[in-house]
Design a protein around this motif. Structure first.
Motif, PDB file in Angstrom:
ATOM      1  N   LEU A 188       0.709  -1.048  -0.010  1.00 42.07           N
ATOM      2  CA  LEU A 188       0.083   0.131   0.237  1.00 42.07           C
ATOM      3  C   LEU A 188       0.877   1.193   0.071  1.00 42.07           C
ATOM      4  CD1 LEU A 188      -2.709  -0.876   2.668  1.00 42.07           C
ATOM      5  CD2 LEU A 188      -2.895  -1.253   0.237  1.00 42.07           C
ATOM      6  N   SER A 189       0.436   2.208  -0.769  1.00 44.78           N
ATOM      7  CA  SER A 189       1.119   3.740  -0.774  1.00 44.78           C
ATOM      8  C   SER A 189       0.302   4.393  -0.054  1.00 44.78           C
ATOM      9  CB  SER A 189       1.291   4.029  -2.301  1.00 44.78           C
ATOM     10  OG  SER A 189       1.906   5.376  -2.265  1.00 44.78           O
ATOM     11  N   SER A 196      -5.174   8.500   2.395  1.00 36.43           N
ATOM     12  CA  SER A 196      -5.458   7.392   1.885  1.00 36.43           C
ATOM     13  C   SER A 196      -4.442   6.565   1.627  1.00 36.43           C
ATOM     14  CB  SER A 196      -6.267   7.769   0.713  1.00 36.43           C
ATOM     15  OG  SER A 196      -5.331   8.260  -0.216  1.00 36.43           O
ATOM     16  N   ALA A 197      -4.605   5.220   1.796  1.00 36.60           N
ATOM     17  CA  ALA A 197      -3.822   4.212   1.478  1.00 36.60           C
ATOM     18  C   ALA A 197      -4.203   3.355   0.103  1.00 36.60           C
ATOM     19  CB  ALA A 197      -3.759   3.190   2.293  1.00 36.60           C
ATOM     20  N   GLN A 198      -3.263   3.392  -0.933  1.00 33.70           N
ATOM     21  CA  GLN A 198      -3.750   2.982  -2.292  1.00 33.70           C
ATOM     22  C   GLN A 198      -2.793   1.601  -2.554  1.00 33.70           C
ATOM     23  OE1 GLN A 198      -6.131   4.786  -4.021  1.00 33.70           O
ATOM     24  NE2 GLN A 198      -6.104   6.448  -2.295  1.00 33.70           N
ATOM     25  N   LEU A 199      -3.752   0.743  -2.990  1.00 37.23           N
ATOM     26  CA  LEU A 199      -2.959  -0.556  -3.368  1.00 37.23           C
ATOM     27  C   LEU A 199      -2.205  -0.607  -4.697  1.00 37.23           C
ATOM     28  CD1 LEU A 199      -3.198  -3.682  -2.724  1.00 37.23           C
ATOM     29  CD2 LEU A 199      -4.850  -3.770  -4.515  1.00 37.23           C
ATOM     30  N   VAL A 200      -0.932  -1.019  -4.294  1.00 42.70           N
ATOM     31  CA  VAL A 200       0.072  -0.826  -5.698  1.00 42.70           C
ATOM     32  C   VAL A 200       0.555  -2.252  -5.886  1.00 42.70           C
ATOM     33  CG1 VAL A 200       0.629   1.388  -5.183  1.00 42.70           C
ATOM     34  CG2 VAL A 200       1.953  -0.316  -4.132  1.00 42.70           C
ATOM     35  N   ALA A 208      -7.701  -6.354  -7.800  1.00 41.87           N
ATOM     36  CA  ALA A 208      -7.087  -5.602  -8.967  1.00 41.87           C
ATOM     37  C   ALA A 208      -6.113  -4.439  -8.568  1.00 41.87           C
ATOM     38  CB  ALA A 208      -7.896  -5.104  -9.973  1.00 41.87           C
ATOM     39  N   VAL A 209      -4.976  -4.196  -9.064  1.00 42.50           N
ATOM     40  CA  VAL A 209      -3.913  -3.163  -8.731  1.00 42.50           C
ATOM     41  C   VAL A 209      -4.024  -2.387  -9.854  1.00 42.50           C
ATOM     42  CG1 VAL A 209      -1.873  -2.678  -8.269  1.00 42.50           C
ATOM     43  CG2 VAL A 209      -2.356  -4.746  -7.446  1.00 42.50           C
ATOM     44  N   PRO A 210      -4.546  -0.836  -9.500  1.00 38.63           N
ATOM     45  CA  PRO A 210      -4.755   0.018 -10.367  1.00 38.63           C
ATOM     46  C   PRO A 210      -3.389   0.477 -11.227  1.00 38.63           C
ATOM     47  CG  PRO A 210      -4.869   0.985  -8.570  1.00 38.63           C
ATOM     48  CD  PRO A 210      -4.620  -0.444  -8.348  1.00 38.63           C
ATOM     49  N   THR A 211      -3.582   0.729 -12.650  1.00 45.61           N
ATOM     50  CA  THR A 211      -2.276   1.128 -13.266  1.00 45.61           C
ATOM     51  C   THR A 211      -1.977   2.572 -13.055  1.00 45.61           C
ATOM     52  OG1 THR A 211      -2.983  -0.405 -15.180  1.00 45.61           O
ATOM     53  CG2 THR A 211      -1.230   1.143 -15.635  1.00 45.61           C
ATOM     54  N   ALA A 212      -0.611   2.682 -12.838  1.00 46.63           N
ATOM     55  CA  ALA A 212      -0.197   3.924 -12.436  1.00 46.63           C
ATOM     56  C   ALA A 212      -0.379   5.022 -13.673  1.00 46.63           C
ATOM     57  CB  ALA A 212       1.351   3.828 -12.104  1.00 46.63           C
ATOM     58  N   SER A 213      -0.890   6.099 -13.315  1.00 45.80           N
ATOM     59  CA  SER A 213      -1.040   7.017 -14.295  1.00 45.80           C
ATOM     60  C   SER A 213      -0.145   8.165 -14.404  1.00 45.80           C
ATOM     61  CB  SER A 213      -2.363   7.754 -14.140  1.00 45.80           C
ATOM     62  OG  SER A 213      -2.524   8.527 -12.766  1.00 45.80           O
TER      63      SER A 213
END
Length: 213
Positions: A188-189, A196-200, A208-213
């Motif tokens: 998590l980031s 907020s903690a985002q799944l990486v 599902a891990v979101p694609t970094a934009s």
């Protein structure tokens, strides 16, 4: 706390994210922080997650995930660098305490990553044992750049994912439990500004891990 006595990796992950969402929204419930809970867990502990995070003072795990006593088995080092003591502590949380989830928690504006980026650019490397921390983060900086990712958030994601993979490569205990479906390992980031903690990164979960934009 009946709802987390024997959670699956997925349920444990959802408990963690639910707590973070409450923290972000400013509606924390502060569960398991009273005298009843203190007495209840005095004889033994059964945390639902092992959290391996950066030592940064702004990453107080029980606060940002809105949990309480006995919920999280926490291991922290600067830059979440993993030596043998860290691996042993995480394995203890998984094999002895039977936690079904391991979380690697990194964050933006990380001093260890900033120092490693500076060192990779030919800057001064810190002295003392801080140097060892920087040297352990530097491979993540170089790997991200080799893949054409040089933004701070991209290097952070690379370092978190590298740490997740390192844990599974070095620990047979963790790898075997993931393979058996008994353990999830996620990265998590954490965003300091909004909480907020985002799944990486995800291993052993179907998230599902979101694609970094």
């Amino acid at each position: 706390m009946p709802e987390i006595q024997t959670p699956t990796p997925r349920v444990a992950f959802e408990l963690l994210l639910d707590g973070n969402q409450r923290f972000v929204a400013g509606t924390p419930e502060h569960p398991n922080q009273d005298t009843t809970r203190r007495a209840e867990i005095a004889p033994s502990q059964q945390p639902f997650a092992v959290l391996f995070g950066c030592s940064d003072s702004r990453l107080a795990a029980e606060i940002i995930f809105d949990r309480g006593l006995g919920d999280l088995f926490v291991v922290r080092t600067a830059g979440h660098v993993a030596g043998t003591e860290v691996l042993g502590s995480i394995e203890y949380g998984v094999s002895v305490l039977d936690a079904p989830l391991v979380v690697v928690l990194g964050h933006d504006s990380c001093g260890a990553i900033a120092a490693a980026r500076a060192a990779a650019d030919g800057g001064r490397v810190p002295g003392g044992f801080v140097r060892d921390v920087v040297e352990r983060v530097t491979p993540s900086v170089l790997a991200a750049r080799a893949a054409g990712r040089d933004r701070a958030e991209e290097i952070l994601a690379e370092h978190i994912e590298h740490t997740v993979d390192l844990l599974l490569e070095r620990s047979r205990v963790l790898a075997e439990r993931v393979a058996a479906g008994r353990l999830g390992v996620v990265g998590l980031s954490y965003r300091l500004a909004d909480g907020s903690a985002q799944l990486v990164a995800s291993r052993g979960l179907d998230a599902a891990v979101p694609t970094a934009s």
